[in-house]
Design a protein around this motif. Structure first.
Motif, PDB file in Angstrom:
ATOM      1  N   GLU A  51       0.890  -1.332  -0.157  1.00  0.00           N
ATOM      2  CA  GLU A  51       0.043  -0.036  -0.203  1.00  0.00           C
ATOM      3  C   GLU A  51       0.944   1.215  -0.033  1.00  0.00           C
ATOM      4  OE1 GLU A  51      -2.145  -0.228   3.320  1.00  0.00           O
ATOM      5  OE2 GLU A  51      -3.440  -1.798   2.874  1.00  0.00           O
ATOM      6  N   PRO A  52       0.467   2.021  -1.041  1.00  0.00           N
ATOM      7  CA  PRO A  52       1.387   3.468  -0.795  1.00  0.00           C
ATOM      8  C   PRO A  52       0.542   4.266   0.452  1.00  0.00           C
ATOM      9  CG  PRO A  52      -0.548   3.562  -2.452  1.00  0.00           C
ATOM     10  CD  PRO A  52      -0.286   2.181  -2.014  1.00  0.00           C
ATOM     11  N   ARG A  53       1.433   4.847   0.968  1.00  0.00           N
ATOM     12  CA  ARG A  53       1.118   5.808   2.246  1.00  0.00           C
ATOM     13  C   ARG A  53       1.721   7.160   2.060  1.00  0.00           C
ATOM     14  NH1 ARG A  53       0.080   2.421   7.342  1.00  0.00           N
ATOM     15  NH2 ARG A  53      -1.104   0.905   6.511  1.00  0.00           N
ATOM     16  N   LYS A  54       1.235   8.291   2.391  1.00  0.00           N
ATOM     17  CA  LYS A  54       1.650   9.693   2.060  1.00  0.00           C
ATOM     18  C   LYS A  54       1.973   9.948   3.615  1.00  0.00           C
ATOM     19  CE  LYS A  54       1.224  14.214   0.109  1.00  0.00           C
ATOM     20  NZ  LYS A  54       0.193  15.003  -0.265  1.00  0.00           N
ATOM     21  N   PRO A  72      10.132  17.522   3.643  1.00  0.00           N
ATOM     22  CA  PRO A  72       8.889  17.822   2.586  1.00  0.00           C
ATOM     23  C   PRO A  72       7.966  16.469   2.411  1.00  0.00           C
ATOM     24  CG  PRO A  72      10.750  17.194   1.499  1.00  0.00           C
ATOM     25  CD  PRO A  72      11.293  17.559   2.928  1.00  0.00           C
ATOM     26  N   PRO A  73       6.730  16.458   2.384  1.00  0.00           N
ATOM     27  CA  PRO A  73       5.927  15.100   2.269  1.00  0.00           C
ATOM     28  C   PRO A  73       6.586  14.254   1.044  1.00  0.00           C
ATOM     29  CG  PRO A  73       4.993  16.940   1.017  1.00  0.00           C
ATOM     30  CD  PRO A  73       6.095  17.517   1.529  1.00  0.00           C
ATOM     31  N   LYS A  74       6.349  13.031   1.517  1.00  0.00           N
ATOM     32  CA  LYS A  74       6.599  11.953   0.493  1.00  0.00           C
ATOM     33  C   LYS A  74       5.788  10.720   0.698  1.00  0.00           C
ATOM     34  CE  LYS A  74      10.191   9.850   3.642  1.00  0.00           C
ATOM     35  NZ  LYS A  74      11.469   9.365   3.766  1.00  0.00           N
ATOM     36  N   ILE A  75       5.982   9.940  -0.472  1.00  0.00           N
ATOM     37  CA  ILE A  75       5.153   8.670  -0.787  1.00  0.00           C
ATOM     38  C   ILE A  75       6.049   7.510  -0.081  1.00  0.00           C
ATOM     39  CG2 ILE A  75       3.740   6.962  -2.109  1.00  0.00           C
ATOM     40  CD1 ILE A  75       2.899   9.563  -3.564  1.00  0.00           C
ATOM     41  N   THR A  76       5.482   6.656   0.615  1.00  0.00           N
ATOM     42  CA  THR A  76       6.276   5.407   1.232  1.00  0.00           C
ATOM     43  C   THR A  76       5.494   4.207   0.861  1.00  0.00           C
ATOM     44  OG1 THR A  76       5.652   5.504   3.495  1.00  0.00           O
ATOM     45  CG2 THR A  76       7.452   6.452   3.084  1.00  0.00           C
ATOM     46  N   ILE A  77       5.960   3.020   0.810  1.00  0.00           N
ATOM     47  CA  ILE A  77       5.213   1.721   0.684  1.00  0.00           C
ATOM     48  C   ILE A  77       5.186   1.201   1.930  1.00  0.00           C
ATOM     49  CG2 ILE A  77       5.241  -0.322  -0.776  1.00  0.00           C
ATOM     50  CD1 ILE A  77       6.848   1.216  -2.832  1.00  0.00           C
ATOM     51  N   SER A  78       4.083   0.459   2.059  1.00  0.00           N
ATOM     52  CA  SER A  78       4.118  -0.525   3.247  1.00  0.00           C
ATOM     53  C   SER A  78       3.613  -1.948   2.816  1.00  0.00           C
ATOM     54  CB  SER A  78       3.056   0.189   4.387  1.00  0.00           C
ATOM     55  OG  SER A  78       1.741   0.099   3.995  1.00  0.00           O
ATOM     56  N   PHE A  79       4.033  -2.861   3.564  1.00  0.00           N
ATOM     57  CA  PHE A  79       3.474  -4.364   3.226  1.00  0.00           C
ATOM     58  C   PHE A  79       2.891  -4.553   4.436  1.00  0.00           C
ATOM     59  CE2 PHE A  79       4.361  -8.896   3.503  1.00  0.00           C
ATOM     60  CZ  PHE A  79       3.826  -9.224   2.488  1.00  0.00           C
ATOM     61  N   ARG A  80       1.896  -5.245   4.281  1.00  0.00           N
ATOM     62  CA  ARG A  80       0.996  -6.030   5.388  1.00  0.00           C
ATOM     63  C   ARG A  80       0.764  -7.258   4.989  1.00  0.00           C
ATOM     64  NH1 ARG A  80      -3.999  -2.667   7.306  1.00  0.00           N
ATOM     65  NH2 ARG A  80      -3.288  -3.408   9.358  1.00  0.00           N
ATOM     66  N   PRO A  81       1.478  -8.260   5.786  1.00  0.00           N
ATOM     67  CA  PRO A  81       1.401  -9.673   5.569  1.00  0.00           C
ATOM     68  C   PRO A  81       0.065 -10.066   5.869  1.00  0.00           C
ATOM     69  CG  PRO A  81       2.542  -9.212   7.332  1.00  0.00           C
ATOM     70  CD  PRO A  81       2.302  -8.035   6.838  1.00  0.00           C
ATOM     71  N   SER A  82      -0.510 -11.187   5.185  1.00  0.00           N
ATOM     72  CA  SER A  82      -1.988 -11.573   5.398  1.00  0.00           C
ATOM     73  C   SER A  82      -1.664 -12.381   6.632  1.00  0.00           C
ATOM     74  CB  SER A  82      -2.270 -12.495   4.093  1.00  0.00           C
ATOM     75  OG  SER A  82      -1.524 -13.716   4.095  1.00  0.00           O
ATOM     76  N   THR A  83      -2.906 -12.715   7.048  1.00  0.00           N
ATOM     77  CA  THR A  83      -3.211 -13.732   8.375  1.00  0.00           C
ATOM     78  C   THR A  83      -2.725 -15.052   8.072  1.00  0.00           C
ATOM     79  OG1 THR A  83      -5.212 -12.352   8.904  1.00  0.00           O
ATOM     80  CG2 THR A  83      -4.754 -14.524   9.986  1.00  0.00           C
ATOM     81  N   LEU A  84      -2.840 -15.769   6.829  1.00  0.00           N
ATOM     82  CA  LEU A  84      -2.183 -16.927   6.567  1.00  0.00           C
ATOM     83  C   LEU A  84      -0.734 -16.983   6.474  1.00  0.00           C
ATOM     84  CD1 LEU A  84      -3.155 -19.870   5.401  1.00  0.00           C
ATOM     85  CD2 LEU A  84      -3.030 -18.740   3.255  1.00  0.00           C
TER      86      LEU A  84
END
Length: 93
Positions: A51-54, A72-84
């Protein structure tokens, strides 16, 4: 795992050539990058989601001089692992 080893393992599991597998991985990375740059999240069932996060602009202080700086503001990427995926990792121990 290094890229070369990853491609070899993936090509064996997919019963495909290394060159073809490498091209598919590069295409996957390209599509994922485009989606993130467009502000879309990408979800893989059973694996997780990117997911992109600002991050908003903020004021920070430099520790050595005590000078305040505007970050300054920037866009970062987050990874959320699934429950499985989380369950598989926990049960593997």
């Amino acid at each position: 795992m290094e890229y070369k080893t990853f491609i070899e393992t993936l090509s064996q599991r997919a019963a495909a050539g290394k060159e073809e597998t490498s091209e598919m991985v590069e295409a996957f990375c390209h599509v994922l990058t485009e989606a993130i740059l467009n502000g879309d999240s990408v979800t893989f069932p059973g694996f997780g989601s990117f997911e992109p996060r600002k991050r908003m602009e903020r004021i920070a202080m430099q520790p050595s001089s005590g000078k305040r700086m505007l970050i300054p503001p920037k866009i970062t990427i987050s990874f959320r692992p699934s429950t499985l995926l989380k369950q598989k990792v926990r049960n593997h121990e």
